[in-house]
Design a protein around this motif. Structure first.
Motif, PDB file in Angstrom:
ATOM      1  N   ALA A 156       8.311   3.486 -21.712  1.00 30.23           N
ATOM      2  CA  ALA A 156       8.437   4.676 -22.562  1.00 30.23           C
ATOM      3  C   ALA A 156       7.517   5.801 -22.113  1.00 30.23           C
ATOM      4  N   GLN A 157       6.389   5.441 -21.477  1.00 24.46           N
ATOM      5  CA  GLN A 157       5.378   6.461 -21.169  1.00 24.46           C
ATOM      6  C   GLN A 157       5.184   6.740 -19.684  1.00 24.46           C
ATOM      7  N   GLY A 158       5.870   6.026 -18.811  1.00 28.09           N
ATOM      8  CA  GLY A 158       5.670   6.278 -17.392  1.00 28.09           C
ATOM      9  C   GLY A 158       6.407   5.287 -16.521  1.00 28.09           C
ATOM     10  N   THR A 159       6.024   5.258 -15.244  1.00 30.00           N
ATOM     11  CA  THR A 159       6.691   4.393 -14.272  1.00 30.00           C
ATOM     12  C   THR A 159       5.658   3.657 -13.421  1.00 30.00           C
ATOM     13  N   SER A 165      -2.363  12.503 -11.686  1.00 30.19           N
ATOM     14  CA  SER A 165      -3.718  11.988 -11.856  1.00 30.19           C
ATOM     15  C   SER A 165      -3.786  11.224 -13.174  1.00 30.19           C
ATOM     16  N   TRP A 166      -5.000  11.047 -13.689  1.00 33.02           N
ATOM     17  CA  TRP A 166      -5.230  10.187 -14.851  1.00 33.02           C
ATOM     18  C   TRP A 166      -6.021  10.932 -15.906  1.00 33.02           C
ATOM     19  N   ALA A 216       0.214  10.683 -14.548  1.00 35.64           N
ATOM     20  CA  ALA A 216       0.982  11.788 -15.125  1.00 35.64           C
ATOM     21  C   ALA A 216       0.587  13.082 -14.419  1.00 35.64           C
ATOM     22  N   LEU A 217       1.460  14.071 -14.476  1.00 40.57           N
ATOM     23  CA  LEU A 217       1.177  15.355 -13.829  1.00 40.57           C
ATOM     24  C   LEU A 217       0.067  16.094 -14.555  1.00 40.57           C
ATOM     25  N   GLY A 238      -3.354  14.807 -23.219  1.00 41.95           N
ATOM     26  CA  GLY A 238      -2.396  14.219 -22.291  1.00 41.95           C
ATOM     27  C   GLY A 238      -2.067  12.797 -22.677  1.00 41.95           C
ATOM     28  N   ARG A 239      -1.490  12.079 -21.747  1.00 41.13           N
ATOM     29  CA  ARG A 239      -1.021  10.720 -22.003  1.00 41.13           C
ATOM     30  C   ARG A 239      -2.172   9.792 -22.379  1.00 41.13           C
TER      31      ARG A 239
END
Length: 272
Positions: free
Chosen positions: A33-36, A93-94, A86-87, A102-103
């Motif tokens: 759901a939140q990334g790859t 980056s993180w 994430a961008l 952000g995430r």
């Protein structure tokens, strides 16, 4: 699907280049759901896993292209997960710095690990979190906030930023590796963004970890040399904790030999 079949599909996809596809179908990126993330497997069932976070501007596919790191991990029976950051400002980056928007990276990584455990029969009790540079910073902050989320934390060339944390949530098993001539993340830290951000001092970070682990003394109680790595460790600390620091003569890189050295350390821990 057997471990051999899964590995062959992933390897074929890596040779062709990363492809966003159904997870496991030709080794495409796994989507949560939140990334790859990308993942590569050893030839065994219920493998432990190393989750490795790329540096600023890197990628999951770039992590898996670092074969001098990935191949030794696979050879010793570990799956290798490479999540995508994430961008941020147009580059991956993180979201590690306290107060940044952000995430939620802790939630994303927990979700990604749970997804891999469910899909690929990963051993959920033997998952190591590592990372390089910005990924190494992320590892430190996650270890500080959620020391029990992973079975060990193994940052390379990344610590804390200033102001350093006042303290961490509890004892942790952590192995920090850093280059003596690293000038991107110097041991002393440096200013970024015109002085808006300040990388922290690596040795100040080790002091924070000694306090979190309840170590009896600041002095290391053991020293070793493994190839080019000069190592020091603290063992008179809280039960279940572990703290080691390895310095190598190079710069800002994941050095050759790191994977085997790190796994030797991990497998020497109780339950490792």
């Amino acid at each position: 699907m057997s471990a051999v079949a899964r590995w062959m599909l992933v390897w074929a996809a890596l040779l062709a280049g990363p492809v966003l596809a159904e997870c496991g179908g030709f080794g495409g990126a796994c989507e949560t759901a939140q990334g790859t993330y990308l993942i590569e497997f050893p030839d065994q069932d219920l493998p432990p896993m190393v989750v490795f976070l790329h540096g600023y501007g890197g990628s999951a596919s770039g992590t898996l292209r670092n074969r001098r790191m990935v191949e030794p991990l696979l050879a010793r029976g570990y799956a290798v997960m490479a999540p995508d950051g994430a961008l941020r400002n147009g580059r991956k980056s993180w979201n590690f710095y306290p107060g940044w928007e952000g995430r939620d990276e802790a939630a994303f990584l927990a979700e990604a690990v749970q997804d891999a455990v469910r899909r690929f029969d990963i051993d959920p009790d033997r998952v190591i979190l590592g990372g390089f540079s910005a990924g190494g910073f992320m590892v430190n902050y996650l270890a500080c906030a959620t020391p029990d989320a992973f079975s060990a934390y193994v940052p390379v060339s990344g610590g804390f930023w200033r102001p350093h944390p006042d303290g961490c949530a509890g004892p942790v098993r952590l192995f920090h590796t850093h280059g003596w001539t690293d000038n991107v993340v110097p041991l002393e830290g440096r200013a970024l963004g015109g002085g808006r951000f300040l990388q922290g001092d690596i040795f100040a970070g080790l002091e924070i970890w000694r306090q979190a682990n309840g170590c009896a003394d600041n002095r290391p109680d053991g020293f070793a040399a493994t190839g080019p790595f000069l190592r020091r460790h603290w063992t008179r600390c809280a039960d279940g904790s572990a703290l080691e620091f390895a310095l190598f003569p190079g710069g800002h890189t994941v050095p050759a030999g790191w994977a085997d050295m790190m796994l030797d350390w991990y497998e020497g821990l109780p339950g490792g």
